[in-house]
Write a protein that holds these residues in place. Sequence first.
Motif: not given
Length: 175
Positions: A126-131, A135-137, A146-156
């Motif tokens: 939710v935080i990553s999606m908000g950021v 930006l996209a808006a 940014v969303f994909l990087l923010m979410y996937n790097i910590p998850s990976a």
Amino acid sequence: MIKERLNLSDEDVKMCKQIGFRTLSLCSIMEMEKMQALAYVRVMIPVINRYYHTQEERIEGYKRHWELFNTTPSVSGFITGLVASMEKQGAEDPNFDKSSISAVKSSLMGPFAGIGDSIFQSTWRVISMGVGLSLAAGGNILGPIVFLLMYNIPSAFVRFLGPYVGYSLGAKFMS
């Protein structure tokens, strides 16, 4: 660096790397009766093949992991690493109770699912999606990136570090 800090051999590092990559497909093979069991058996193939040398032992190992498994894939690496360590202990010690492997796996998948879902699915996504959306808006193409990087790097990071930590802790984790 991980090898030295966690006191792992080259073969252990190779096996943990295989486990980490195989957890990427943990949610791709889902069935209603046993959830992620088939994918979990696939994750454990390098472990079973490394520690058990006869066909009967390997079949027994595959059957042991062909039972209900369902947890957040991002945190599943720790469980698989811990189970791999227990499989090693079971292969080396004839007095080891192999039913404890299933018991530990079953007892950890629920709490780890709760932790993983609350951190990665409910909060961090939710935080990553908000950021990314903010930006996209504004018309910025970097929003989805940014969303994909923010979410996937910590998850990976958690997904691929988990097998190493779980394997190195082994039976010490339970005590």
